[in-house]
Design a protein around this motif. Structure first.
Motif, mmCIF file in Angstrom:
data_model
loop_
_atom_site.group_PDB
_atom_site.id
_atom_site.type_symbol
_atom_site.label_atom_id
_atom_site.label_comp_id
_atom_site.label_asym_id
_atom_site.label_seq_id
_atom_site.Cartn_x
_atom_site.Cartn_y
_atom_site.Cartn_z
ATOM 1 N N SER A 148 0.865 -1.176 0.000
ATOM 2 C CA SER A 148 0.000 0.000 0.000
ATOM 3 C C SER A 148 0.905 1.231 0.000
ATOM 4 C CB SER A 148 -0.890 0.010 1.246
ATOM 5 O OG SER A 148 -0.101 0.191 2.405
ATOM 6 N N GLU A 172 0.077 2.495 -9.725
ATOM 7 C CA GLU A 172 -0.933 1.867 -8.877
ATOM 8 C C GLU A 172 -1.125 0.450 -9.369
ATOM 9 O OE1 GLU A 172 -2.586 2.676 -6.155
ATOM 10 O OE2 GLU A 172 -1.580 4.598 -6.026
ATOM 11 N N PRO A 173 -1.028 -0.564 -8.580
ATOM 12 C CA PRO A 173 -0.702 -0.515 -7.165
ATOM 13 C C PRO A 173 0.790 -0.245 -6.948
ATOM 14 C CG PRO A 173 -0.855 -2.794 -7.852
ATOM 15 C CD PRO A 173 -1.238 -1.947 -9.041
#
Length: 75
Positions: free
Chosen positions: A11, A59-60
């Motif tokens: 993340s 992203e990611p």
């Protein structure tokens, strides 16, 4: 010894934490272990600890690690 570059999913918050630890000269063990596991899944044997080299911008977000591996494959 050859190097294998692996990408570990992360993340954005976790990537910032890993980058801050790296800049402080410390290691994020869970992501380093994930990089080692990724190399093993590729059928290679790690010769040393993974080295953090950066974070992707896409992203990611992914953490980039270089891992020295032995020339032979895992049996």
């Amino acid at each position: 010894m050859p190097l294998v570059r692996v990408q570990v999913d992360s993340s954005r918050g976790a990537a910032k934490k890993v980058l801050a630890l790296h800049r402080a000269g410390k290691v994020d063990r869970p992501s380093r272990d994930a990089a080692r596991d990724a190399v093993i899944r590729l059928g290679r044997t790690p010769a040393s600890d993974p080295v953090f080299v950066g974070v992707t911008n896409g992203e990611p977000v992914r953490l980039l690690y270089d891992v020295e591996v032995y020339l032979h494959a895992t049996p």
